[in-house]
Write a protein that holds these residues in place. Sequence first.
Motif, PDB file in Angstrom:
ATOM      1  N   GLY A 149       4.017  80.774  79.336  1.00  0.00           N
ATOM      2  CA  GLY A 149       4.609  79.900  80.342  1.00  0.00           C
ATOM      3  C   GLY A 149       4.042  80.109  81.726  1.00  0.00           C
ATOM      4  O   GLY A 149       4.497  79.465  82.683  1.00  0.00           O
ATOM      5  N   TYR A 207       6.277  70.175  86.105  1.00  0.00           N
ATOM      6  CA  TYR A 207       6.682  71.296  85.246  1.00  0.00           C
ATOM      7  C   TYR A 207       7.806  72.094  85.902  1.00  0.00           C
ATOM      8  O   TYR A 207       8.807  72.426  85.255  1.00  0.00           O
ATOM      9  CB  TYR A 207       5.475  72.205  84.975  1.00  0.00           C
ATOM     10  CG  TYR A 207       5.766  73.314  83.984  1.00  0.00           C
ATOM     11  CD1 TYR A 207       5.568  73.120  82.623  1.00  0.00           C
ATOM     12  CD2 TYR A 207       6.252  74.549  84.408  1.00  0.00           C
ATOM     13  CE1 TYR A 207       5.840  74.135  81.701  1.00  0.00           C
ATOM     14  CE2 TYR A 207       6.524  75.559  83.504  1.00  0.00           C
ATOM     15  CZ  TYR A 207       6.318  75.352  82.156  1.00  0.00           C
ATOM     16  OH  TYR A 207       6.607  76.353  81.250  1.00  0.00           O
ATOM     17  N   VAL A 215      11.460  72.602  84.137  1.00  0.00           N
ATOM     18  CA  VAL A 215      11.775  73.931  83.595  1.00  0.00           C
ATOM     19  C   VAL A 215      12.790  74.656  84.465  1.00  0.00           C
ATOM     20  O   VAL A 215      13.641  75.393  83.957  1.00  0.00           O
ATOM     21  CB  VAL A 215      10.485  74.749  83.411  1.00  0.00           C
ATOM     22  CG1 VAL A 215      10.799  76.172  82.982  1.00  0.00           C
ATOM     23  CG2 VAL A 215       9.589  74.081  82.365  1.00  0.00           C
ATOM     24  N   ALA A 225       5.357  73.420  73.966  1.00  0.00           N
ATOM     25  CA  ALA A 225       5.895  74.267  75.026  1.00  0.00           C
ATOM     26  C   ALA A 225       5.511  75.723  74.780  1.00  0.00           C
ATOM     27  O   ALA A 225       5.199  76.113  73.656  1.00  0.00           O
ATOM     28  CB  ALA A 225       7.416  74.111  75.079  1.00  0.00           C
ATOM     29  N   ALA A 258      11.857  77.628  79.056  1.00  0.00           N
ATOM     30  CA  ALA A 258      10.945  76.485  79.061  1.00  0.00           C
ATOM     31  C   ALA A 258      11.090  75.672  77.786  1.00  0.00           C
ATOM     32  O   ALA A 258      11.107  74.427  77.830  1.00  0.00           O
ATOM     33  CB  ALA A 258       9.503  76.964  79.221  1.00  0.00           C
ATOM     34  N   ARG A 263      14.431  73.663  78.090  1.00  0.00           N
ATOM     35  CA  ARG A 263      14.410  72.590  79.091  1.00  0.00           C
ATOM     36  C   ARG A 263      13.443  71.470  78.691  1.00  0.00           C
ATOM     37  O   ARG A 263      13.679  70.307  79.011  1.00  0.00           O
ATOM     38  CB  ARG A 263      14.023  73.155  80.455  1.00  0.00           C
ATOM     39  CG  ARG A 263      14.982  74.220  80.988  1.00  0.00           C
ATOM     40  CD  ARG A 263      16.306  73.639  81.423  1.00  0.00           C
ATOM     41  NE  ARG A 263      17.245  74.654  81.860  1.00  0.00           N
ATOM     42  CZ  ARG A 263      17.300  75.157  83.104  1.00  0.00           C
ATOM     43  NH1 ARG A 263      16.444  74.727  84.021  1.00  0.00           N
ATOM     44  NH2 ARG A 263      18.184  76.072  83.409  1.00  0.00           N
TER      45      ARG A 263
END
Length: 341
Positions: free
Chosen positions: A71, A80, A84, A119, A126, A129
């Motif tokens: 991530g 992003y 997130v 993801a 992350a 979401r």
Amino acid sequence: MERAAFMRGNFGLMTHWLHSPVDSSVKNTDLAHQVEEWNQRVDAFDVKKLATQLSQTKAKWFILTIGQNTGFYCAPNQAYDEIVGYPESKCSRRDLFKDLATELQKHNIKTIAYIPSGAPDKDRQAMERLEWTDATMRDEKGEMLRFSNGYRMYDKSNHRLENFQRKWEHILSTWAKNWGSLCAGWWVDGIYFSETMYDHKEEPNFNSLAAALRAGNPEAAITFNPGIYRFDHPKILNKQEDYSSGELASFLFTPFGRANGRADFAEGKIGHAQLHLLAYLGGNWGQGPKPRYSQDLCRAYTQYILDGGGGMTWDIPTNADGEIPPDFHQLLCQVGNALNK
């Protein structure tokens, strides 16, 4: 094939630059520390040094990983961050891709972005979401389902994941618009569930994914990687692809000269797309410690692919600051000089 014409009869390089914090299971209490550590690593990447080294090898393109499973990404992305929702962004302050692509442009080297199609699977927040799940690939204990030979069972997912796809397309298009023509293409990893997720007439699908990737550059060359080629030839998933992902692991694929081989291979194509292969030169992706192939073998195999009209990418390690280790750099300079006599 036209978008990837620069690959025909040429070679490029790639690195899995994933120097993220060792502990990728982020806790709110140490997030700020990890983010600062990541930003220091991205800031220390010497794009001028790497660009000079790459020009010395005579490579025509370079593929840089934007991020992967932790991530942490080496370029800012407002979309992003908004989705997130971390209080500290795990996308770097510095846009390393843009800085490197700008420098490589001075040497007439094209820059391609590597990005997974899913993801980051080591970042629970992350994944939640972004509304991503790979639960159908795990057993009741949470272990990844595998065939008897150890490979993941990529045919077990039954999720369309429309919400995730729309969010991910928004994120990708944000990067693409920011980079514009500096981004010559994309190598999209992990298209393991193409029939379930992308192979549909209705959006989201391959068309909408490709549109997001080309939002900043309509001439960006795209490939969708379905995994390591364990069979007899590369695979093209969709008409939106301009070149084959070509991921190889422990063997080197020999497409030319076979009595029962595909006719389009002889033209440097695979269907409508440019034939392209990708293999790691070190012990694994982005790793050393030494080249696993000799200079003679690396040169001969690269020449074989290029003579057939294909494109060849060698994945190499770099140090944390982006420098190619001497053993790899020396070998690649010898190969590049031999191929460009």
